[in-house]
Design a protein around this motif. Structure first.
Motif, PDB file in Angstrom:
ATOM      1  N   ALA A  66       0.794  -1.333   0.025  1.00  0.00           N
ATOM      2  CA  ALA A  66      -0.046   0.183  -0.029  1.00  0.00           C
ATOM      3  C   ALA A  66       0.974   1.312  -0.055  1.00  0.00           C
ATOM      4  O   ALA A  66       0.360   2.363   0.302  1.00  0.00           O
ATOM      5  CB  ALA A  66      -0.861  -0.038   1.151  1.00  0.00           C
ATOM      6  N   LEU A  67       1.885   1.048  -0.944  1.00  0.00           N
ATOM      7  CA  LEU A  67       2.818   2.541  -0.607  1.00  0.00           C
ATOM      8  C   LEU A  67       1.744   3.618  -1.587  1.00  0.00           C
ATOM      9  O   LEU A  67       2.164   4.651  -1.070  1.00  0.00           O
ATOM     10  CB  LEU A  67       4.028   2.182  -1.482  1.00  0.00           C
ATOM     11  CG  LEU A  67       4.923   3.318  -1.422  1.00  0.00           C
ATOM     12  CD1 LEU A  67       5.615   3.583  -0.384  1.00  0.00           C
ATOM     13  CD2 LEU A  67       6.400   3.048  -2.323  1.00  0.00           C
ATOM     14  N   SER A  68       1.018   3.225  -2.182  1.00  0.00           N
ATOM     15  CA  SER A  68       0.206   4.236  -2.854  1.00  0.00           C
ATOM     16  C   SER A  68      -0.635   5.061  -2.158  1.00  0.00           C
ATOM     17  O   SER A  68      -0.950   6.045  -2.475  1.00  0.00           O
ATOM     18  CB  SER A  68      -0.592   3.470  -4.204  1.00  0.00           C
ATOM     19  OG  SER A  68      -1.582   2.746  -3.403  1.00  0.00           O
ATOM     20  N   LEU A  69      -1.095   4.502  -0.976  1.00  0.00           N
ATOM     21  CA  LEU A  69      -1.730   5.264   0.141  1.00  0.00           C
ATOM     22  C   LEU A  69      -0.950   6.491   0.533  1.00  0.00           C
ATOM     23  O   LEU A  69      -1.313   7.203   1.051  1.00  0.00           O
ATOM     24  CB  LEU A  69      -2.350   4.324   1.293  1.00  0.00           C
ATOM     25  CG  LEU A  69      -3.163   3.414   0.728  1.00  0.00           C
ATOM     26  CD1 LEU A  69      -3.611   2.663   2.075  1.00  0.00           C
ATOM     27  CD2 LEU A  69      -4.268   3.898  -0.197  1.00  0.00           C
ATOM     28  N   LEU A  70       0.337   6.413   0.451  1.00  0.00           N
ATOM     29  CA  LEU A  70       1.145   7.529   0.796  1.00  0.00           C
ATOM     30  C   LEU A  70       1.562   8.388  -0.268  1.00  0.00           C
ATOM     31  O   LEU A  70       1.811   9.512  -0.081  1.00  0.00           O
ATOM     32  CB  LEU A  70       2.603   6.821   1.537  1.00  0.00           C
ATOM     33  CG  LEU A  70       2.559   6.054   2.566  1.00  0.00           C
ATOM     34  CD1 LEU A  70       3.756   5.477   2.980  1.00  0.00           C
ATOM     35  CD2 LEU A  70       1.845   6.739   4.080  1.00  0.00           C
ATOM     36  N   THR A  71       1.837   7.959  -1.294  1.00  0.00           N
ATOM     37  CA  THR A  71       2.253   8.848  -2.707  1.00  0.00           C
ATOM     38  C   THR A  71       0.980   9.249  -3.311  1.00  0.00           C
ATOM     39  O   THR A  71       1.070  10.087  -3.885  1.00  0.00           O
ATOM     40  CB  THR A  71       3.013   7.890  -3.600  1.00  0.00           C
ATOM     41  OG1 THR A  71       2.081   6.856  -4.345  1.00  0.00           O
ATOM     42  CG2 THR A  71       4.197   7.137  -3.071  1.00  0.00           C
ATOM     43  N   GLY A  72      -0.143   8.437  -3.192  1.00  0.00           N
ATOM     44  CA  GLY A  72      -1.326   9.187  -3.981  1.00  0.00           C
ATOM     45  C   GLY A  72      -1.554   8.229  -5.234  1.00  0.00           C
ATOM     46  O   GLY A  72      -2.624   8.611  -5.797  1.00  0.00           O
ATOM     47  N   ILE A  73      -0.537   7.887  -5.782  1.00  0.00           N
ATOM     48  CA  ILE A  73      -0.534   7.128  -7.154  1.00  0.00           C
ATOM     49  C   ILE A  73      -0.941   5.746  -7.152  1.00  0.00           C
ATOM     50  O   ILE A  73      -0.147   5.166  -6.650  1.00  0.00           O
ATOM     51  CB  ILE A  73       0.874   7.200  -7.877  1.00  0.00           C
ATOM     52  CG1 ILE A  73       1.412   8.614  -7.830  1.00  0.00           C
ATOM     53  CG2 ILE A  73       0.765   6.726  -9.020  1.00  0.00           C
ATOM     54  CD1 ILE A  73       2.997   8.816  -8.187  1.00  0.00           C
ATOM     55  N   GLY A  74      -2.289   5.701  -7.697  1.00  0.00           N
ATOM     56  CA  GLY A  74      -2.841   4.066  -7.715  1.00  0.00           C
ATOM     57  C   GLY A  74      -3.587   4.007  -6.409  1.00  0.00           C
ATOM     58  O   GLY A  74      -3.998   2.958  -5.866  1.00  0.00           O
ATOM     59  N   LYS A  75      -3.756   5.080  -5.542  1.00  0.00           N
ATOM     60  CA  LYS A  75      -4.526   5.146  -4.486  1.00  0.00           C
ATOM     61  C   LYS A  75      -5.645   4.355  -4.159  1.00  0.00           C
ATOM     62  O   LYS A  75      -6.167   3.238  -3.653  1.00  0.00           O
ATOM     63  CB  LYS A  75      -4.822   6.329  -3.515  1.00  0.00           C
ATOM     64  CG  LYS A  75      -5.529   6.508  -2.303  1.00  0.00           C
ATOM     65  CD  LYS A  75      -5.500   7.841  -1.948  1.00  0.00           C
ATOM     66  CE  LYS A  75      -6.430   7.892  -0.776  1.00  0.00           C
ATOM     67  NZ  LYS A  75      -6.544   9.338  -0.398  1.00  0.00           N
ATOM     68  N   GLU A  76      -6.712   4.780  -5.322  1.00  0.00           N
ATOM     69  CA  GLU A  76      -8.186   4.178  -5.417  1.00  0.00           C
ATOM     70  C   GLU A  76      -7.936   2.899  -5.835  1.00  0.00           C
ATOM     71  O   GLU A  76      -8.819   1.940  -5.042  1.00  0.00           O
ATOM     72  CB  GLU A  76      -8.815   5.009  -6.347  1.00  0.00           C
ATOM     73  CG  GLU A  76     -10.391   4.565  -6.427  1.00  0.00           C
ATOM     74  CD  GLU A  76     -11.013   5.206  -5.300  1.00  0.00           C
ATOM     75  OE1 GLU A  76     -11.981   4.554  -4.685  1.00  0.00           O
ATOM     76  OE2 GLU A  76     -10.714   6.167  -4.563  1.00  0.00           O
ATOM     77  N   ALA A  77      -7.237   2.460  -6.576  1.00  0.00           N
ATOM     78  CA  ALA A  77      -7.093   0.757  -6.841  1.00  0.00           C
ATOM     79  C   ALA A  77      -6.674   0.066  -5.462  1.00  0.00           C
ATOM     80  O   ALA A  77      -6.945  -1.161  -5.441  1.00  0.00           O
ATOM     81  CB  ALA A  77      -6.073   0.518  -7.930  1.00  0.00           C
ATOM     82  N   THR A  78      -5.718   0.766  -5.087  1.00  0.00           N
ATOM     83  CA  THR A  78      -5.085  -0.216  -3.703  1.00  0.00           C
ATOM     84  C   THR A  78      -6.336  -0.156  -2.700  1.00  0.00           C
ATOM     85  O   THR A  78      -6.372  -1.314  -1.937  1.00  0.00           O
ATOM     86  CB  THR A  78      -3.909   0.428  -3.426  1.00  0.00           C
ATOM     87  OG1 THR A  78      -3.140   0.708  -4.114  1.00  0.00           O
ATOM     88  CG2 THR A  78      -3.550  -0.042  -1.900  1.00  0.00           C
ATOM     89  N   LEU A  79      -6.975   0.764  -2.492  1.00  0.00           N
ATOM     90  CA  LEU A  79      -8.261   0.940  -1.553  1.00  0.00           C
ATOM     91  C   LEU A  79      -9.243  -0.285  -2.012  1.00  0.00           C
ATOM     92  O   LEU A  79      -9.945  -1.045  -1.149  1.00  0.00           O
ATOM     93  CB  LEU A  79      -8.779   2.313  -1.380  1.00  0.00           C
ATOM     94  CG  LEU A  79      -7.870   3.251  -0.658  1.00  0.00           C
ATOM     95  CD1 LEU A  79      -8.483   4.763  -0.627  1.00  0.00           C
ATOM     96  CD2 LEU A  79      -7.850   2.692   0.862  1.00  0.00           C
ATOM     97  N   LYS A  80      -9.620  -0.300  -3.111  1.00  0.00           N
ATOM     98  CA  LYS A  80     -10.601  -1.106  -3.759  1.00  0.00           C
ATOM     99  C   LYS A  80      -9.937  -2.602  -3.593  1.00  0.00           C
ATOM    100  O   LYS A  80     -10.841  -3.396  -3.092  1.00  0.00           O
ATOM    101  CB  LYS A  80     -10.770  -0.826  -5.211  1.00  0.00           C
ATOM    102  CG  LYS A  80     -11.715   0.487  -5.671  1.00  0.00           C
ATOM    103  CD  LYS A  80     -11.945   0.363  -6.894  1.00  0.00           C
ATOM    104  CE  LYS A  80     -12.867   1.725  -7.164  1.00  0.00           C
ATOM    105  NZ  LYS A  80     -13.142   2.113  -8.546  1.00  0.00           N
ATOM    106  N   GLU A  81      -8.804  -2.783  -3.816  1.00  0.00           N
ATOM    107  CA  GLU A  81      -8.037  -4.175  -3.549  1.00  0.00           C
ATOM    108  C   GLU A  81      -8.229  -4.606  -2.067  1.00  0.00           C
ATOM    109  O   GLU A  81      -8.699  -5.777  -1.786  1.00  0.00           O
ATOM    110  CB  GLU A  81      -6.644  -4.229  -4.153  1.00  0.00           C
ATOM    111  CG  GLU A  81      -6.017  -5.282  -3.849  1.00  0.00           C
ATOM    112  CD  GLU A  81      -4.499  -5.667  -4.150  1.00  0.00           C
ATOM    113  OE1 GLU A  81      -3.927  -6.558  -4.345  1.00  0.00           O
ATOM    114  OE2 GLU A  81      -4.219  -4.760  -4.544  1.00  0.00           O
ATOM    115  N   ILE A  82      -7.931  -3.640  -1.264  1.00  0.00           N
ATOM    116  CA  ILE A  82      -8.027  -3.860   0.171  1.00  0.00           C
ATOM    117  C   ILE A  82      -9.455  -4.385   0.699  1.00  0.00           C
ATOM    118  O   ILE A  82      -9.788  -5.435   1.246  1.00  0.00           O
ATOM    119  CB  ILE A  82      -7.575  -2.718   0.981  1.00  0.00           C
ATOM    120  CG1 ILE A  82      -6.103  -2.452   0.852  1.00  0.00           C
ATOM    121  CG2 ILE A  82      -7.918  -3.014   2.620  1.00  0.00           C
ATOM    122  CD1 ILE A  82      -5.421  -1.405   1.284  1.00  0.00           C
ATOM    123  N   LEU A  83     -10.417  -3.456   0.123  1.00  0.00           N
ATOM    124  CA  LEU A  83     -11.734  -3.603   0.545  1.00  0.00           C
ATOM    125  C   LEU A  83     -12.350  -4.927   0.001  1.00  0.00           C
ATOM    126  O   LEU A  83     -13.107  -5.699   0.556  1.00  0.00           O
ATOM    127  CB  LEU A  83     -12.870  -2.584   0.038  1.00  0.00           C
ATOM    128  CG  LEU A  83     -14.021  -2.708   0.418  1.00  0.00           C
ATOM    129  CD1 LEU A  83     -13.989  -2.289   1.799  1.00  0.00           C
ATOM    130  CD2 LEU A  83     -14.852  -1.349  -0.303  1.00  0.00           C
TER     131      LEU A  83
END
Length: 91
Positions: free
Chosen positions: A70-87
């Motif tokens: 989930a590095l994207s949750l820090l950088t903002g790049i690809g954040k939404e896709a990562t959150l959807k994967e987590i969910l």
């Protein structure tokens, strides 16, 4: 209630930010979760006790629990896709 282990280098600052973002996203989706934080090196000993492990760094160990980077949750790049994967693992 699903349990999520959030791991970063020292288990303090970065994992706190990521855990907060995950909790907020899950809550907005109607999913109640509990997050706990730890150091990356603690994941092999703790990870199997959770429904999901989320890391902000490279994790080369093995656990029987799904692991999401989930590095994207820090950088903002690809954040939404990562959150959807987590969910997807928490539903």
């Amino acid at each position: 209630m699903k349990r999520v282990l959030v791991a970063c280098g020292n288990g303090i600052a970065t994992s706190t930010v990521v855990a907060s973002k995950i909790r907020e996203y899950a809550e907005n989706a109607g999913v109640i979760i509990k997050t706990e934080q730890c150091k990356l090196m603690e994941v092999p000993g703790k990870g199997d006790d959770y429904d999901l492990v989320v890391t902000t760094g490279q994790f080369g160990g093995q656990v029987n629990t799904p692991v999401v980077g989930a590095l994207s949750l820090l950088t903002g790049i690809g954040k939404e896709a990562t959150l959807k994967e987590i969910l997807s693992y928490l539903k």
